[in-house]
Design a protein around this motif. Sequence first.
Motif, short mmCIF file in Angstrom:
data_model
loop_
_atom_site.label_atom_id
_atom_site.label_comp_id
_atom_site.label_asym_id
_atom_site.label_seq_id
_atom_site.Cartn_x
_atom_site.Cartn_y
_atom_site.Cartn_z
N LYS A 1 48.10 144.85 57.04
CA LYS A 1 49.11 144.42 56.08
C LYS A 1 49.50 142.98 56.40
O LYS A 1 49.04 142.42 57.38
N LYS A 2 50.39 142.43 55.61
CA LYS A 2 50.95 141.11 55.90
C LYS A 2 52.17 141.31 56.80
O LYS A 2 53.18 141.87 56.38
N TRP A 3 52.07 140.92 58.06
CA TRP A 3 53.13 141.09 59.04
C TRP A 3 54.05 139.87 59.04
O TRP A 3 53.60 138.76 58.78
N LYS A 4 55.31 140.05 59.39
CA LYS A 4 56.23 138.92 59.55
C LYS A 4 55.87 138.12 60.80
O LYS A 4 56.06 136.91 60.85
N LEU A 5 55.36 138.82 61.82
CA LEU A 5 54.97 138.20 63.09
C LEU A 5 53.94 139.08 63.77
O LEU A 5 54.07 140.31 63.75
N THR A 6 52.92 138.45 64.36
CA THR A 6 51.92 139.20 65.12
C THR A 6 51.84 138.62 66.52
O THR A 6 51.84 137.40 66.70
N LEU A 7 51.77 139.52 67.51
CA LEU A 7 51.67 139.10 68.91
C LEU A 7 50.58 139.91 69.61
O LEU A 7 50.40 141.10 69.33
N PHE A 8 49.91 139.26 70.53
CA PHE A 8 48.97 139.94 71.42
C PHE A 8 49.46 139.68 72.84
O PHE A 8 49.74 138.53 73.21
N PHE A 9 49.59 140.74 73.63
CA PHE A 9 50.06 140.62 75.00
C PHE A 9 48.98 141.05 75.97
O PHE A 9 48.38 142.11 75.83
N SER A 10 48.73 140.21 76.98
CA SER A 10 47.78 140.54 78.02
C SER A 10 48.29 140.06 79.37
O SER A 10 48.59 138.88 79.54
N PRO B 1 38.74 139.70 78.68
CA PRO B 1 38.82 138.63 77.68
C PRO B 1 39.70 139.07 76.51
O PRO B 1 39.88 140.26 76.27
N TYR B 2 40.23 138.10 75.80
CA TYR B 2 40.98 138.41 74.59
C TYR B 2 40.03 138.99 73.55
O TYR B 2 38.83 138.72 73.58
N PRO B 3 40.54 139.75 72.59
CA PRO B 3 39.66 140.26 71.53
C PRO B 3 39.12 139.09 70.69
O PRO B 3 39.72 138.01 70.64
N ALA B 4 38.02 139.33 70.01
CA ALA B 4 37.38 138.28 69.22
C ALA B 4 38.31 137.68 68.18
O ALA B 4 38.22 136.50 67.85
N HIS B 5 39.24 138.47 67.68
CA HIS B 5 40.16 138.00 66.63
C HIS B 5 41.47 137.43 67.17
O HIS B 5 42.43 137.25 66.42
N HIS B 6 41.54 137.08 68.44
CA HIS B 6 42.81 136.68 69.06
C HIS B 6 43.46 135.46 68.41
O HIS B 6 44.68 135.32 68.43
N LEU B 7 42.70 134.58 67.81
CA LEU B 7 43.30 133.40 67.17
C LEU B 7 44.02 133.74 65.87
O LEU B 7 44.72 132.90 65.31
N GLU B 8 43.87 134.97 65.40
CA GLU B 8 44.56 135.40 64.19
C GLU B 8 46.01 135.84 64.46
O GLU B 8 46.79 135.97 63.52
N TYR B 9 46.36 136.07 65.72
CA TYR B 9 47.73 136.41 66.07
C TYR B 9 48.59 135.15 66.01
O TYR B 9 48.13 134.06 66.33
N ASP B 10 49.85 135.31 65.64
CA ASP B 10 50.77 134.18 65.66
C ASP B 10 51.01 133.69 67.08
O ASP B 10 51.09 132.49 67.34
N ILE B 11 51.14 134.64 68.00
CA ILE B 11 51.42 134.32 69.40
C ILE B 11 50.55 135.19 70.30
O ILE B 11 50.44 136.39 70.08
N SER C 1 42.42 147.52 65.93
CA SER C 1 43.53 146.59 65.74
C SER C 1 44.08 146.78 64.33
O SER C 1 43.35 147.07 63.39
N TYR C 2 45.38 146.58 64.21
CA TYR C 2 46.03 146.68 62.90
C TYR C 2 46.42 145.31 62.34
O TYR C 2 47.21 145.23 61.42
N ILE C 3 45.84 144.26 62.87
CA ILE C 3 46.22 142.92 62.43
C ILE C 3 45.94 142.69 60.95
O ILE C 3 46.65 141.95 60.28
N HIS C 4 44.93 143.36 60.40
CA HIS C 4 44.60 143.20 58.99
C HIS C 4 45.13 144.34 58.11
O HIS C 4 44.80 144.41 56.93
#
Length: 107
Positions: free
Chosen positions: A69-78, A84-94, A64-67
């Motif tokens: 950089k500082k993104w303007k917006l992060t999304l996870f699509f499933s 199951p969602y990845p362990a870090h799913h609560l770190e996404y904005d949406i 995952s590239y969530i960490h």
Amino acid sequence: MSLILFTNGFWPGFATKKDGTHVGFFEYILGAVSGKQIMSTDNPNDIEHADILLESHFMNKSPSYIHAKKWKLTLFFSGEVIHPYPAHHLEYDIVLGTNESEINRIG
């Protein structure tokens, strides 16, 4: 002015728009909401210029590239009910998906 959408963890045909479900949907929606042209890439060399992160379950070839950089917006699509969602799913904005117990979930 445009925004760059970086996609990661998707199936073949998603980024190239050769699959029925492809990045064009997200380009359209994000463009309509932001009022800006959305350009997309799945090339990790483009991360430093990207503004928005969109990831999915199929990150077996890359992390995952969530960490990254500082993104303007992060999304996870499933669209997957059985994964199951990845362990870090609560770190996404949406999170766009099927699990109903998540506070950042739309779907």
